[in-house]
Design a protein around this motif. Structure first.
Motif, short mmCIF file in Angstrom:
data_model
loop_
_atom_site.label_atom_id
_atom_site.label_comp_id
_atom_site.label_asym_id
_atom_site.label_seq_id
_atom_site.Cartn_x
_atom_site.Cartn_y
_atom_site.Cartn_z
N TYR A 1 0.86 -1.17 0.00
CA TYR A 1 0.00 0.00 0.00
C TYR A 1 0.90 1.23 0.00
N ARG A 2 0.35 2.35 -0.42
CA ARG A 2 1.11 3.58 -0.29
C ARG A 2 0.22 4.68 0.31
N GLN A 3 0.90 5.64 0.93
CA GLN A 3 0.20 6.77 1.53
C GLN A 3 0.96 8.03 1.18
N ILE A 4 0.45 8.77 0.23
CA ILE A 4 1.02 10.08 -0.06
C ILE A 4 0.75 10.98 1.13
N LEU A 5 1.72 11.83 1.42
CA LEU A 5 1.64 12.68 2.61
C LEU A 5 0.31 13.40 2.71
N GLY A 6 -0.36 13.20 3.82
CA GLY A 6 -1.62 13.90 4.05
C GLY A 6 -2.82 13.26 3.40
N GLN A 7 -2.61 12.13 2.72
CA GLN A 7 -3.71 11.48 2.03
C GLN A 7 -3.96 10.09 2.61
N LYS A 8 -4.95 9.43 2.08
CA LYS A 8 -5.30 8.13 2.64
C LYS A 8 -4.39 7.04 2.12
N VAL A 9 -4.43 5.93 2.81
CA VAL A 9 -3.67 4.75 2.41
C VAL A 9 -4.37 4.11 1.21
N GLU A 10 -3.58 3.81 0.16
CA GLU A 10 -4.14 3.27 -1.07
C GLU A 10 -3.53 1.89 -1.38
N PHE A 11 -4.37 0.99 -1.79
CA PHE A 11 -3.93 -0.35 -2.18
C PHE A 11 -3.17 -0.30 -3.50
N LEU A 12 -2.04 -1.00 -3.53
CA LEU A 12 -1.28 -1.11 -4.78
C LEU A 12 -1.43 -2.51 -5.39
N VAL A 13 -1.09 -3.53 -4.59
CA VAL A 13 -1.02 -4.87 -5.17
C VAL A 13 -1.10 -5.91 -4.06
N SER A 14 -1.65 -7.06 -4.42
CA SER A 14 -1.60 -8.22 -3.53
C SER A 14 -0.92 -9.37 -4.27
N PHE A 15 -0.33 -10.27 -3.50
CA PHE A 15 0.56 -11.29 -4.06
C PHE A 15 0.32 -12.58 -3.32
N TYR A 16 0.13 -13.65 -4.08
CA TYR A 16 -0.13 -14.95 -3.47
C TYR A 16 0.42 -16.04 -4.36
N ASN A 17 1.05 -17.01 -3.78
CA ASN A 17 1.55 -18.16 -4.53
C ASN A 17 2.44 -17.72 -5.69
N ASN A 18 3.30 -16.77 -5.39
CA ASN A 18 4.31 -16.28 -6.33
C ASN A 18 3.75 -15.58 -7.56
N GLU A 19 2.55 -15.03 -7.41
CA GLU A 19 2.05 -14.22 -8.51
C GLU A 19 1.12 -13.14 -7.98
N ILE A 20 0.94 -12.12 -8.80
CA ILE A 20 0.06 -11.04 -8.42
C ILE A 20 -1.38 -11.54 -8.39
N SER A 21 -2.07 -11.24 -7.29
CA SER A 21 -3.45 -11.65 -7.15
C SER A 21 -4.40 -10.54 -7.62
N GLU A 22 -4.19 -9.35 -7.12
CA GLU A 22 -4.94 -8.19 -7.58
C GLU A 22 -4.00 -6.99 -7.62
N LYS A 23 -4.33 -6.02 -8.44
CA LYS A 23 -3.57 -4.78 -8.45
C LYS A 23 -4.51 -3.63 -8.77
N SER A 24 -4.12 -2.46 -8.29
CA SER A 24 -4.92 -1.28 -8.54
C SER A 24 -4.42 -0.57 -9.80
N GLU A 25 -5.15 0.45 -10.17
CA GLU A 25 -4.75 1.21 -11.37
C GLU A 25 -3.48 2.00 -11.13
N ILE A 26 -3.14 2.19 -9.85
CA ILE A 26 -1.89 2.89 -9.54
C ILE A 26 -0.71 2.01 -9.94
N PHE A 27 -0.86 0.73 -9.82
CA PHE A 27 0.23 -0.23 -10.05
C PHE A 27 0.40 -0.42 -11.55
#
Lengths: 114, 115
Positions: free
Chosen positions: B35-61
């Motif tokens: 996840y990332r949090q730009i200063l002063g902003q909310k925490v945003e999901f980037l990516v999830s990873f399971y079994n050696n591969e990406i499970s989900e990713k956001s448009e930021i990623f």
């Protein structure tokens, strides 16, 4: 897609006073709900969570939260605030997919007056 | 109590440089997140990873980002060519498994400053 709002950007309370932080969510199914706290320069610590069952959940540090489906809310409460509770508080919704990735609210900063 | 660790705590880099942020999830956990949090902003999901591969990713990623689990313990986030707007706090998180409902355990974060 799920979304979370926290209407209060900043709240100031006196030590010993009660506290309620508001959280409203938008989600198509029964949500998985969480409250995290972030102290300055620190990571995110889980306060409490709701998956199902009893709508009033107890967490750490004397916090509790109540899930109200009719109001799409999951407000955090504490009967008596301590100076060490000053921090940023984030409400989050977990997705129902396998990843259960979180959508966080914008946060509410709590200041505590001595 | 086991915890998620992240290194470095603060990384300063110049625009256009590659950075790798490192995370050591809790040892028996199987699901990992950035996840990332730009200063002063909310925490945003980037990516999830399971079994050696990406499970989900956001448009930021986008293509500038990649994740890897190079060994049995580390979980890394690479940004190929950093931009000013990549300056943020990056949080790693892990979860025990895929099938049960449980919370994510967050690391302390890496503050990335792009100059």
């Amino acid at each position: 897609a799920q979304s979370v709002t926290q209407p209060d950007i900043h709240i100031t309370v006196s030590e010993g006073a009660s506290l309620e932080l508001r959280c409203n969510y938008s989600y198509g199914a029964t949500p998985y709900l969480f409250w995290y706290v972030q102290s300055p320069g620190q990571g995110l610590q889980l306060l409490l969570k709701y998956f199902s069952g009893d709508t009033l959940v107890q967490g750490i540090k004397g916090f509790e939260a109540e899930f109200k489906r009719s109001q799409s809310s999951f407000n955090l409460r504490k009967p008596s605030v301590h100076w060490s509770d000053a921090a940023e508080y984030f409400c989050a919704v977990g997705a129902h997919n396998y990843g259960q990735n979180f959508v966080f609210g914008p946060g509410t900063r709590l200041s505590v007056l001595p | 109590e086991p915890e998620v660790t992240q290194t470095p705590s603060h990384q300063v880099t110049q625009m256009g440089q590659e950075v790798i942020l490192r995370c050591v999830p809790i040892s028996n956990h199987l699901y990992f997140y950035w996840y990332r949090q730009i200063l002063g902003q909310k925490v945003e999901f980037l990516v999830s990873f399971y079994n050696n591969e990406i499970s989900e990713k956001s448009e930021i990623f986008d293509d500038q980002f990649s994740v890897e689990r190079p060994d049995g313990s580390n979980f890394t986030l690479k940004i190929r060519s950093t931009k000013l707007e990549d300056s943020a706090m990056y949080f790693c998180a892990s979860r025990p498994d895929r099938t049960t409902l449980n919370e994510q355990y967050f690391g302390p974060g890496t503050r990335l400053t792009v100059t």
